[in-house]
Design an enzyme around this catalytic site. Structure first.
Site, PDB file in Angstrom:
ATOM      1  N   THR A 187       0.823  -1.214   0.000  1.00 21.17           N
ATOM      2  CA  THR A 187       0.000   0.000   0.000  1.00 21.17           C
ATOM      3  C   THR A 187       0.857   1.264   0.000  1.00 21.17           C
ATOM      4  O   THR A 187       1.998   1.251   0.481  1.00 21.17           O
ATOM      5  CB  THR A 187      -0.884  -0.009   1.270  1.00 21.17           C
ATOM      6  OG1 THR A 187      -1.468   1.274   1.440  1.00 21.17           O
ATOM      7  CG2 THR A 187      -0.076  -0.310   2.522  1.00 21.17           C
ATOM      8  N   ASP A 188       0.270   2.358  -0.507  1.00 25.36           N
ATOM      9  CA  ASP A 188       0.967   3.647  -0.444  1.00 25.36           C
ATOM     10  C   ASP A 188       1.011   4.183   0.993  1.00 25.36           C
ATOM     11  O   ASP A 188       1.739   5.122   1.285  1.00 25.36           O
ATOM     12  CB  ASP A 188       0.321   4.672  -1.388  1.00 25.36           C
ATOM     13  CG  ASP A 188      -1.142   4.978  -1.061  1.00 25.36           C
ATOM     14  OD1 ASP A 188      -1.720   4.340  -0.167  1.00 25.36           O
ATOM     15  OD2 ASP A 188      -1.702   5.879  -1.729  1.00 25.36           O
ATOM     16  N   GLU A 189       0.224   3.567   1.902  1.00 25.08           N
ATOM     17  CA  GLU A 189       0.171   4.087   3.270  1.00 25.08           C
ATOM     18  C   GLU A 189       1.494   3.903   4.008  1.00 25.08           C
ATOM     19  O   GLU A 189       1.726   4.539   5.040  1.00 25.08           O
ATOM     20  CB  GLU A 189      -0.988   3.438   4.046  1.00 25.08           C
ATOM     21  CG  GLU A 189      -2.306   3.669   3.336  1.00 25.08           C
ATOM     22  CD  GLU A 189      -3.545   3.309   4.142  1.00 25.08           C
ATOM     23  OE1 GLU A 189      -3.486   3.311   5.375  1.00 25.08           O
ATOM     24  OE2 GLU A 189      -4.579   3.032   3.506  1.00 25.08           O
ATOM     25  N   TYR A 223      -1.787  -0.682  10.914  1.00 26.72           N
ATOM     26  CA  TYR A 223      -1.930  -1.334   9.604  1.00 26.72           C
ATOM     27  C   TYR A 223      -0.742  -0.994   8.708  1.00 26.72           C
ATOM     28  O   TYR A 223      -0.056  -1.888   8.190  1.00 26.72           O
ATOM     29  CB  TYR A 223      -3.240  -0.906   8.922  1.00 26.72           C
ATOM     30  CG  TYR A 223      -3.267  -1.209   7.436  1.00 26.72           C
ATOM     31  CD1 TYR A 223      -3.263  -2.521   6.969  1.00 26.72           C
ATOM     32  CD2 TYR A 223      -3.262  -0.175   6.484  1.00 26.72           C
ATOM     33  CE1 TYR A 223      -3.261  -2.807   5.608  1.00 26.72           C
ATOM     34  CE2 TYR A 223      -3.272  -0.451   5.123  1.00 26.72           C
ATOM     35  CZ  TYR A 223      -3.275  -1.771   4.689  1.00 26.72           C
ATOM     36  OH  TYR A 223      -3.263  -2.042   3.341  1.00 26.72           O
ATOM     37  N   LYS A 279       2.343  -3.354   7.194  1.00 29.49           N
ATOM     38  CA  LYS A 279       2.613  -3.526   5.763  1.00 29.49           C
ATOM     39  C   LYS A 279       4.052  -3.079   5.436  1.00 29.49           C
ATOM     40  O   LYS A 279       4.736  -3.707   4.630  1.00 29.49           O
ATOM     41  CB  LYS A 279       1.619  -2.714   4.913  1.00 29.49           C
ATOM     42  CG  LYS A 279       0.186  -3.206   4.950  1.00 29.49           C
ATOM     43  CD  LYS A 279      -0.011  -4.601   4.394  1.00 29.49           C
ATOM     44  CE  LYS A 279       0.160  -4.710   2.892  1.00 29.49           C
ATOM     45  NZ  LYS A 279      -0.218  -6.063   2.383  1.00 29.49           N
TER      46      LYS A 279
HETATM   47  P1  NAD Z   1      -9.452  -7.739   2.204  1.00 28.48           P
HETATM   48  O1  NAD Z   1      -9.467  -7.404   3.654  1.00 28.48           O
HETATM   49  O2  NAD Z   1     -10.677  -7.507   1.392  1.00 28.48           O
HETATM   50  O3  NAD Z   1      -9.062  -9.278   2.004  1.00 28.48           O
HETATM   51  C1  NAD Z   1      -8.034  -9.888   2.725  1.00 28.48           C
HETATM   52  C2  NAD Z   1      -8.140 -11.385   2.490  1.00 28.48           C
HETATM   53  O4  NAD Z   1      -7.056 -12.025   3.178  1.00 28.48           O
HETATM   54  C3  NAD Z   1      -9.432 -11.998   3.030  1.00 28.48           C
HETATM   55  O5  NAD Z   1      -9.967 -12.894   2.089  1.00 28.48           O
HETATM   56  C4  NAD Z   1      -8.979 -12.733   4.284  1.00 28.48           C
HETATM   57  O6  NAD Z   1      -9.778 -13.860   4.605  1.00 28.48           O
HETATM   58  C5  NAD Z   1      -7.568 -13.131   3.892  1.00 28.48           C
HETATM   59  N1  NAD Z   1      -6.708 -13.361   5.065  1.00 28.48           N
HETATM   60  C6  NAD Z   1      -6.536 -12.559   6.139  1.00 28.48           C
HETATM   61  N2  NAD Z   1      -5.673 -13.117   7.006  1.00 28.48           N
HETATM   62  C7  NAD Z   1      -5.273 -14.291   6.455  1.00 28.48           C
HETATM   63  C8  NAD Z   1      -4.365 -15.306   6.858  1.00 28.48           C
HETATM   64  N3  NAD Z   1      -3.706 -15.226   8.014  1.00 28.48           N
HETATM   65  N4  NAD Z   1      -4.176 -16.372   6.039  1.00 28.48           N
HETATM   66  C9  NAD Z   1      -4.854 -16.469   4.869  1.00 28.48           C
HETATM   67  N5  NAD Z   1      -5.729 -15.542   4.436  1.00 28.48           N
HETATM   68  C10 NAD Z   1      -5.921 -14.463   5.226  1.00 28.48           C
HETATM   69  O7  NAD Z   1      -8.218  -6.944   1.594  1.00 28.48           O
HETATM   70  P2  NAD Z   1      -8.060  -6.247   0.160  1.00 28.48           P
HETATM   71  O8  NAD Z   1      -8.672  -4.905   0.225  1.00 28.48           O
HETATM   72  O9  NAD Z   1      -8.452  -7.199  -0.890  1.00 28.48           O
HETATM   73  O10 NAD Z   1      -6.482  -6.027   0.125  1.00 28.48           O
HETATM   74  C11 NAD Z   1      -5.623  -7.034  -0.423  1.00 28.48           C
HETATM   75  C12 NAD Z   1      -4.186  -6.572  -0.267  1.00 28.48           C
HETATM   76  O11 NAD Z   1      -4.008  -5.333  -0.920  1.00 28.48           O
HETATM   77  C13 NAD Z   1      -3.772  -6.367   1.185  1.00 28.48           C
HETATM   78  O12 NAD Z   1      -2.469  -6.867   1.342  1.00 28.48           O
HETATM   79  C14 NAD Z   1      -3.802  -4.865   1.365  1.00 28.48           C
HETATM   80  O13 NAD Z   1      -2.866  -4.454   2.319  1.00 28.48           O
HETATM   81  C15 NAD Z   1      -3.442  -4.393  -0.024  1.00 28.48           C
HETATM   82  N6  NAD Z   1      -3.977  -3.069  -0.382  1.00 28.48           N
HETATM   83  C16 NAD Z   1      -5.327  -2.845  -0.357  1.00 28.48           C
HETATM   84  C17 NAD Z   1      -5.809  -1.593  -0.725  1.00 28.48           C
HETATM   85  C18 NAD Z   1      -7.286  -1.300  -0.749  1.00 28.48           C
HETATM   86  O14 NAD Z   1      -7.665  -0.174  -1.053  1.00 28.48           O
HETATM   87  N7  NAD Z   1      -8.158  -2.250  -0.479  1.00 28.48           N
HETATM   88  C19 NAD Z   1      -4.930  -0.564  -1.098  1.00 28.48           C
HETATM   89  C20 NAD Z   1      -3.559  -0.845  -1.095  1.00 28.48           C
HETATM   90  C21 NAD Z   1      -3.093  -2.099  -0.757  1.00 28.48           C
HETATM   91  P1  TYD Z   2     -10.740   3.687   4.230  1.00 34.25           P
HETATM   92  O1  TYD Z   2     -11.686   3.231   3.170  1.00 34.25           O
HETATM   93  O2  TYD Z   2     -10.841   3.088   5.592  1.00 34.25           O
HETATM   94  O3  TYD Z   2      -9.275   3.515   3.629  1.00 34.25           O
HETATM   95  P2  TYD Z   2      -7.835   4.061   4.198  1.00 34.25           P
HETATM   96  O4  TYD Z   2      -7.995   4.411   5.615  1.00 34.25           O
HETATM   97  O5  TYD Z   2      -6.975   2.855   4.009  1.00 34.25           O
HETATM   98  O6  TYD Z   2      -7.461   5.215   3.335  1.00 34.25           O
HETATM   99  O7  TYD Z   2     -10.902   5.250   4.396  1.00 34.25           O
HETATM  100  C1  TYD Z   2     -10.709   6.146   3.312  1.00 34.25           C
HETATM  101  C2  TYD Z   2     -10.831   7.548   3.857  1.00 34.25           C
HETATM  102  O8  TYD Z   2     -12.185   7.758   4.266  1.00 34.25           O
HETATM  103  C3  TYD Z   2      -9.977   7.787   5.075  1.00 34.25           C
HETATM  104  O9  TYD Z   2      -9.464   9.125   5.019  1.00 34.25           O
HETATM  105  C4  TYD Z   2     -10.932   7.661   6.242  1.00 34.25           C
HETATM  106  C5  TYD Z   2     -12.248   8.119   5.659  1.00 34.25           C
HETATM  107  N1  TYD Z   2     -13.456   7.459   6.193  1.00 34.25           N
HETATM  108  C6  TYD Z   2     -14.541   8.240   6.638  1.00 34.25           C
HETATM  109  O10 TYD Z   2     -14.495   9.497   6.598  1.00 34.25           O
HETATM  110  N2  TYD Z   2     -15.659   7.608   7.103  1.00 34.25           N
HETATM  111  C7  TYD Z   2     -15.755   6.262   7.166  1.00 34.25           C
HETATM  112  O11 TYD Z   2     -16.792   5.724   7.637  1.00 34.25           O
HETATM  113  C8  TYD Z   2     -14.652   5.463   6.706  1.00 34.25           C
HETATM  114  C9  TYD Z   2     -14.703   3.964   6.756  1.00 34.25           C
HETATM  115  C10 TYD Z   2     -13.526   6.108   6.217  1.00 34.25           C
END
Ligand code: NAD
Ligand code: TYD
Length: 358
Positions: free
Chosen positions: A136-138, A161, A165
């Site tokens: 992630t960019d975070e 989080y 990461k």
């Molecule tokens: P998500 O929370 O939707 O899915 C995570 C999946 O991992 C789930 O299916 C969960 O059951 C599985 N999981 C969790 N712990 C596990 C374990 N110990 N063993 C096996 N499986 C396990 O997450 P996502 O949004 O699909 O994100 C996927 C990846 O992308 C993550 O690594 C996250 O850090 C990264 N990412 C997500 C975003 C975003 O906006 N969603 C942005 C940047 C990076």
């Molecule tokens: P989120 O979807 O949790 O992603 P991330 O924290 O990884 O960026 O949140 C996106 C942005 O939206 C973040 O600045 C927090 C804000 N947010 C709200 O304002 N209200 C909400 O209920 C949630 C879940 C997030």
């Protein structure tokens, strides 16, 4: 440019939001003709419905294993049994608010789980063509109103989080430099699209607005995120896996910065234009400014020129298109929504958000 071919990819966390979209992208999209093995622990965020129909349609090419990535022996046996030659690692605890409420699971899965996978890969490194890690960019921390994250930006994570990461990214690089493991890393911005668990901003707001429930915006809603449509992200990951340089980090972004308030207002405006029940009422009046998230990063913005230059990837889906597609997907998949909402999600929201964060 590299040109890799894989026979058998181990996808971790394939029942989550991005993992499920990625598996669909590879198999349904016809981008890959080998095998996919999906290991997923099925936490609250993992949902077998996200891959409904895939096992039948791709019999012999898709296998699901219900298991924990922290279990190195299990991962090793999967690698042997399915002759794994690549990893695409999504599995993680992924929600910042949950990491604030309980960081332990984040260290366990994101750090120890990644470590267990790397060890299993190191033990069989002669078989491994690539280990791709989705990050992630975070990890870069927070930006002010100016500037962008590049691949050279120093790590400065704010939440448990993002710290977990960041630790996993460091392990990836260490295994490349120390043991020569062929790794690639992508650090991407906020994804949105189908199958996203409705604790994250966009699906939470869509579903609350459809139900005419309050739309809880943290602080003043001025925090900025860069939004990337999940299909664009999946395409970027596949470009990196097949053509990227080992040892390299690629930043992936949507070139689409929005304040949170702007995102929520856009959702309201689209819903109001839809004829029928969904368009009923003044959606913007549901917006409520609630207590801010502790350590809330002000702005994320990605410079993705490098991946564009090296691999010819750039985002293709505009925010307006992507948001409309996402809203329609949630409206058309009411069974999925009902099933997800009847699970752990509702309990967790009331336990951790109390009254002012519905
Ligand atoms: P998500 O929370 O939707 O899915 C995570 C999946 O991992 C789930 O299916 C969960 O059951 C599985 N999981 C969790 N712990 C596990 C374990 N110990 N063993 C096996 N499986 C396990 O997450 P996502 O949004 O699909 O994100 C996927 C990846 O992308 C993550 O690594 C996250 O850090 C990264 N990412 C997500 C975003 C975003 O906006 N969603 C942005 C940047 C990076
Ligand atoms: P989120 O979807 O949790 O992603 P991330 O924290 O990884 O960026 O949140 C996106 C942005 O939206 C973040 O600045 C927090 C804000 N947010 C709200 O304002 N209200 C909400 O209920 C949630 C879940 C997030």
């Amino acid at each position: 440019m590299e040109n890799r071919y894989f026979e058998s990819i181990l996808v971790t966390g394939g029942c989550g939001f991005i993992g499920a979209n990625f598996i669909r992208h590879l198999l349904e999209g016809g981008h890959y003709d080998g095998r996919v093995v999906n290991i997923d622990k099925l936490t609250y965020a993992g949902n077998l419905e996200n891959l409904a129909g895939i096992a039948d349609r791709f019999e012999g090419r898709y296998h699901f294993v219900h298991g924990d990535i922290c279990d190195g022996d299990l991962v090793g046996s999967i690698m042997e049994k399915h002759a794994i030659d690549a990893f695409c690692h999504f599995a993680a605890e992924s929600h910042v608010d949950r990491s604030i409420a309980g960081p332990g699971a984040f260290v366990e899965t994101n750090v120890n789980g990644t470590f267990a996978l790397l060890e299993a890969a190191r033990e069989r490194s002669d078989k491994i063509k690539l280990f791709h890690h989705v990050s992630t960019d975070e990890v870069y921390g927070s930006l002010g109103n100016e500037g962008y994250f590049t691949e050279e930006t120093a790590y400065d994570p704010s939440s448990p989080y993002s710290a977990s990461k960041a630790a996993s990214d460091h392990l990836m690089r260490a295994y490349h430099r120390t043991y020569g493991l062929p790794v690639t890393i992508s650090n991407c911005s906020n994804n949105y699209g189908p199958y996203q668990f409705p604790e994250k901003l966009i699906p939470l707001m869509i579903l609350n607005a459809l139900d005419s429930k309050p739309l809880p915006v943290y602080g003043q809603g001025k925090n900025v995120r860069d939004w990337l449509y999940v299909e664009d992200h999946c395409h970027a990951i596949w470009q990196i896996m097949t053509h990227g340089r080992t040892g390299q980090t690629y930043n992936v972004g949507g070139r689409c910065e929005k304040t949170n308030l702007n995102v929520v207002e856009s959702i309201c405006d689209i819903l109001e234009k839809i004829p029928g029940d969904s368009g009923r009422g003044e959606k913007r009046s549901l917006i409520q400014f609630v207590k801010d998230r502790p350590g809330h990063d002000h702005r994320y913005a990605i410079n993705c020129d490098f991946i564009e230059r090296e691999l010819g990837w750039s985002p293709t889906v505009s925010f307006d298109q992507g948001l409309a597609k996402t809203i329609f997907w949630y409206m058309e998949n009411q069974d999925w929504v009902r099933n997800v909402k009847s699970g752990d999600y509702r309990n967790w929201i009331s336990q951790h958000y109390g009254k002012d964060r519905k």
